[in-house]
Design an enzyme around this catalytic site. Structure first.
Site, PDB file in Angstrom:
ATOM      1  N   ASP A 282      -9.828  18.953  16.805  1.00 43.34           N
ATOM      2  CA  ASP A 282     -10.115  17.521  17.154  1.00 43.34           C
ATOM      3  C   ASP A 282     -10.669  16.746  15.999  1.00 43.34           C
ATOM      4  O   ASP A 282     -11.355  16.063  15.943  1.00 43.34           O
ATOM      5  CB  ASP A 282     -10.509  16.417  18.765  1.00 43.34           C
TER       6      ASP A 282
ATOM      7  N   HIS B 164     -17.737  15.894  15.924  1.00 45.51           N
ATOM      8  CA  HIS B 164     -17.675  14.632  15.071  1.00 45.51           C
ATOM      9  C   HIS B 164     -17.039  13.571  16.108  1.00 45.51           C
ATOM     10  O   HIS B 164     -17.446  12.648  15.323  1.00 45.51           O
ATOM     11  CB  HIS B 164     -15.428  15.030  14.977  1.00 45.51           C
TER      12      HIS B 164
END
Length: 922
Positions: free
Chosen positions: A126, A353
């Protein structure tokens, strides 16, 4: 004949440690999930494997709450039923430094080593875009594949496959190549990493499920081996998967359904891929999309987090690690591997992230601030102890130019290049410990009545350096000896500010405050001249204009860059992920404002001119924005505008020019009271070029100014690490920064570099409604950047080296009898020279960039790393000043490779080069 297909079901959960809920909410759910996983593995031998999301930290997080489950968990890791590693956390690749990306891989391997097994899956499920040097990094780590979810072609929300004619690859499998030529098998989650979740175990539902999902996987797969990810974000374990697989197998005679793992799946795919796989080169940043889903604006969400991260990374990489290595090589202090592991792990807990990207709820980012502080404080303690230990061993009696009443101090240059700059250090002229007087106040009074006379800064050869010496009076202090209780004292202090020139890379130099002697020889310096609002040294002229902008003239080339650092302000009706300017809005700028300008510092070694701009900007978005957020109007369809009510924005900017410097340093401070807006600094280059260059992970990436034709987003903001550069091949302009990770090269006919200083938003975005009022960044803000005009190649001219050095702090500590020498109590027999250098290398005119110097925990070797910024080969000539047994080629995991003979080594184009120096033990 129909080829039989294999459906590889890989059970996993994509585990965001923190995101739309605070960390401990996620943590509680993780404990429940892991309990369920262990119970399922115990109960069902047909539940064969579970992929632990590529990150070893999940084990730490689970055992923090459930230490009694360690034996169970570790047994399944050793047996390979739980696939473990190779990363410590799943990082954002573009917002974490080059070395942080490697520490993540290194720590993941260290965590896995006791188990004897590690997943060799290059897992990036991701990441918001992928770094171009990933294949080279993975190859050096012995990983021949990369599994990723973004960067090449689009996937739709809720697993909808989206067609586009411009896919860079016709398949979900491709060859991914780094700039240096390293290649790995790249596999895209074309149907996202949840296309095999919640498999039905009832025949009718299973038939409908697989008819759809098999067709979508076959649409992109180049082999009969189809990947189905049995899980999703925080997805609980599917405990009846074995039954679901049995039901599915009965329905499809031409499909073999297996509970698989990445090792088996990748091996099967590798043996069956066709010869016409597309080769994807360099960075994967989703340029062939509409530009709204690249999530690049996370680079400007909560800028304060990026600044903390940059500072913390720099302290560890460019100060603490080299200083600790110097101290061990000098024999004055052991390298604290345990503290570095703790500091790096704590810092990297902020690197997932959803964390470093600033796209979580407010509680998450509050906790990040604490983690940044903990890591930073550890690094600062290592720096202090290492520097004091070295300075305490320096024989300050060696210089015949210093008297008994001199005050010596040692300055360290850990930047990796020879360096000049202004140093600030507080020195003790005299001190009295508490037992010496009736009270601290009496001691302070006694110290402040003493006359110390005039001092000057002198090096070991007797040369005098221009300096400003400020009497600070008496102050409290303390020492922490290793053999007794703390020792508080009162001390008479002075603050010394002076220019050091051409300090040796990866070395140190000792100076002293000595009684002023007008007959002493002065060191020649390229003094800074100030005339009105114009600063000038031998290399640059910087004129601060009436509107607060600056015009910079590069003397060597004669190139003039005018109108630099005008500020731009626009509305933002997007979210933490995506910037969206209101439709039809015209950007506001300070171009026609009148600034209050004053000279705040003027000396032979430094001049500082201050500009104050008083600006009224809209207070925020209007009421329609609140409604559109509440009912989840997509950000691309919002019609809100900014309100007419304004608030003041006072921008205080200082421009600093130092003697001999190639750069103008800029610091801008302001108190943000506006909401829903973006503030940028503009640097028109007026250079003709279709491309520009941005510092990224182990490369300076070449990027097009114009996005792909599919790009419809009006904004083309992009990631940077240390700098962005526009050049016409002759002249160029580099804008360096400290923790300002977002920039854009504007299509305004001037190739203006726009650097984002602040982006204020109020919601998380993505799949729900999550208010984030603290993302508005209300309150005092301060940002730093630098303007570096250059001529010729960015690397060979030294401009890139200047930009890399810009955020690296100097380290300076007092030496001699008045200093605190408790850190080298066990090394009193060691005597070091007044100056030294531990590693010399050919930095002048080279395309090589220095990256790190540290100690390997595995071998005890000194690890030094560089990377080639150019396409052509470069010769690395690096010679240690310490005694070595052997020198080896090494890699990103710090393993010894082939033995090197001599000091020279060829570094191919864009190559990451690591050396392992085996030091001779004392």
């Amino acid at each position: 004949m129909t080829t039989k297909k294999t459906a590889h079901l890989i059970s996993h959960t994509h585990w965001d440690r923190e995101w739309y809920m605070p960390y401990e909410y996620h943590h509680t759910l993780l404990v429940e999930l892991m309990d369920q996983l262990l119970d399922t593995l115990d109960r069902d031998p047909e539940y064969r494997y579970f992929h632990l999301d590529g990150q070893t930290i999940i084990r730490d997080d689970y055992l923090q709450v459930r230490p009694e489950q360690q034996e169970r968990l570790d047994r399944y890791i050793r047996e390979g039923r739980i696939q473990f590693g190779p990363w410590y956390i799943l990082q954002d690749e573009f917002l974490t430094s080059s070395e942080a990306n490697l520490r993540n891989l290194l720590v993941g391997h260290q965590d896995a080593k006791p188990f004897g097994v590690i997943s060799k899956t290059g897992y990036f499920p991701d990441s918001f875009g992928n770094m171009g040097q990933a294949p080279q990094i993975l190859q050096q780590a012995g990983i021949g594949n990369a599994i990723f979810g973004r960067g090449v072609k689009p996937t739709g929300f809720n697993n909808a496959v989206v067609d586009a004619d411009s896919y860079e690859s016709p398949y979900s499998e491709m060859i991914w190549r780094s700039p240096d030529g390293s290649e790995v098998l790249g596999i895209l989650f074309a149907n996202w990493y949840c296309n095999g979740m919640e498999v039905p175990n009832e025949p009718e539902a299973a038939k409908a499920y697989w008819d759809k999902n098999l067709a979508e996987a076959e649409k992109f797969a180049s082999t009969p081996h189809l990947l189905f990810m049995n899980g999703c974000d925080h997805q609980p374990i599917q405990t009846d998967l074995a039954e679901a697989i049995r039901v599915s197998s009965k329905l499809y005679a031409d499909v073999e359904f297996v509970h698989s793992n990445f090792d088996d799946y990748i091996e099967a795919v590798s043996q069956n891929v066709p010869n016409d796989l597309a080769v994807i080169e360099g960075e994967l940043r989703s340029q062939h999309t509409d530009g709204w889903g690249t999530l690049v604006n996370t680079a400007s969400a909560r800028v304060y987090l990026k600044q903390m991260n940059q500072f913390g990374q720099t302290l560890l990489e460019k100060a603490a690690e080299p200083l600790a290595a110097f101290a061990q090589l000098a024999g004055v202090k052991e390298y604290p591997h345990h503290l570095f592991t703790y500091a790096w792990k704590t810092l990297m807990q902020n690197h997932p992230h959803d964390s470093i990207c600033g796209c979580s709820v407010d509680e998450v980012h509050r906790e990040m601030v604490t983690r940044f502080a903990k890591s930073r404080h550890t690094a600062e303690m290592i720096i202090s102890q290492s520097a004091k230990a070295i300075a305490g061993a320096v024989d300050t009696q060696q210089s015949k130019h210093w008297g008994e009443d001199s005050v010596p101090f040692t300055v360290f240059n850990t930047s990796g290049w020879n360096r000049s700059g202004v140093i600030d250090i507080d020195l003790i002229l005299d001190k009295k410990y508490f037992p010496e007087g009736p009270s601290p106040a009496a001691l302070a009074s006694d110290l402040e009545t003493q006359e110390f006379g005039a001092y000057q800064v002198v090096d070991e050869h007797g040369l005098v350096y221009p300096a400003h010496i400020q009497d600070l009076g008496a102050h409290f202090g303390y020492e922490l000896p290793k053999d007794r209780f703390r020792q508080p004292y009162m001390a008479r202090k002075v603050r010394v500010t002076f220019l050091t020139s051409d300090a040796a890379a990866l070395g140190y130099q000792t100076f002293a405050l000595v009684k002023k002697d007008d007959a002493a020889a002065g060191r020649n310096v390229d003094a800074v001249q100030v005339n009105g609002t114009v600063m000038e040294n031998g290399k640059l002229i910087a004129s601060v204009e009436s509107n607060g902008s600056v015009t910079v003239t590069h003397k060597a080339s004669g190139k003039v860059f005018a109108g630099l650092n005008v500020y731009e302000n626009t509305g933002d009706i997007g979210n933490e992920y995506v910037y969206r300017q209101p439709e039809g809005e015209k950007a506001l700028t300070t171009e026609h404002l009148k600034a209050e300008i004053s000279v705040v510092e003027q000396s032979p070694y430094r001049a500082v001119i201050q500009s104050v701009l008083r600006w009224d900007i809209p207070a925020g978005a209007n009421e329609r924005f609140e409604y559109e957020k509440r009912v989840m109007v997509p950000f691309t369809e919002r019609k809100a505008q900014r309100m007419e009510t304004t608030v003041p924005l006072v921008l205080t900017t200082t421009y600093t020019l130092e003697a001999g410097s190639d750069m103008v340093k800029v610091r801008t401070s302001f108190n943000n009271q506006a909401k829903d807006h973006r503030l940028r600094a503009l640097f028109p280059t007026d250079l003709a070029s279709d491309v520009h260059y941005a510092d990224s992970i182990f490369e300076v990436a070449k990027r097009s100014n114009v996005p792909a034709k599919e790009w419809i987003n009006p904004s083309n903001a992009q990631h940077q690490q240390a700098f962005v550069h526009v050049t016409d091949g002759d002249a160029g302009l580099v804008v360096a920064n400290k923790g300002l990770n977002e920039y854009e090269v504007l299509l305004d006919g001037r190739n203006t570099i726009a650097v984002t200083l602040l982006r204020a938003s109020s919601e998380l975005g993505d799949w729900g409604v999550f208010e984030t009022p603290e993302a508005q960044c209300i309150g005092e803000q301060s940002v730093e950047y630098a303007i570096i005009p250059q001529q010729g190649d960015g690397a060979e001219s030294g401009a890139y080296a200047e930009a890399y050095q810009f955020p690296v702090p100097w380290t300076a500590v007092q030496a001699g009898t008045l200093a605190d020498h408790s850190e080298n109590a066990d090394a009193t027999e060691i005597s070091l020279p007044l100056s030294g250098q531990w590693l010399k290398w050919n930095s002048e005119g080279s395309t090589l960039a220095f990256s790190t110097l540290k100690m390997s925990q595995e071998t005890g070797d000194v690890i030094a790393r560089w990377f080639n910024l150019g396409a052509g080969s470069a010769v690395l000539d690096a010679e240690p000043a310490f005694h070595t047994v052997n020198v080896y080629e090494s890699d990103v995991l710090e393993r010894r490779g082939s033995e090197l003979r001599g000091t020279k080594q060829e570094a191919g184009g864009y190559k990451i080069v690591t050396r392992s120096y085996q030091p001779q033990t004392r």
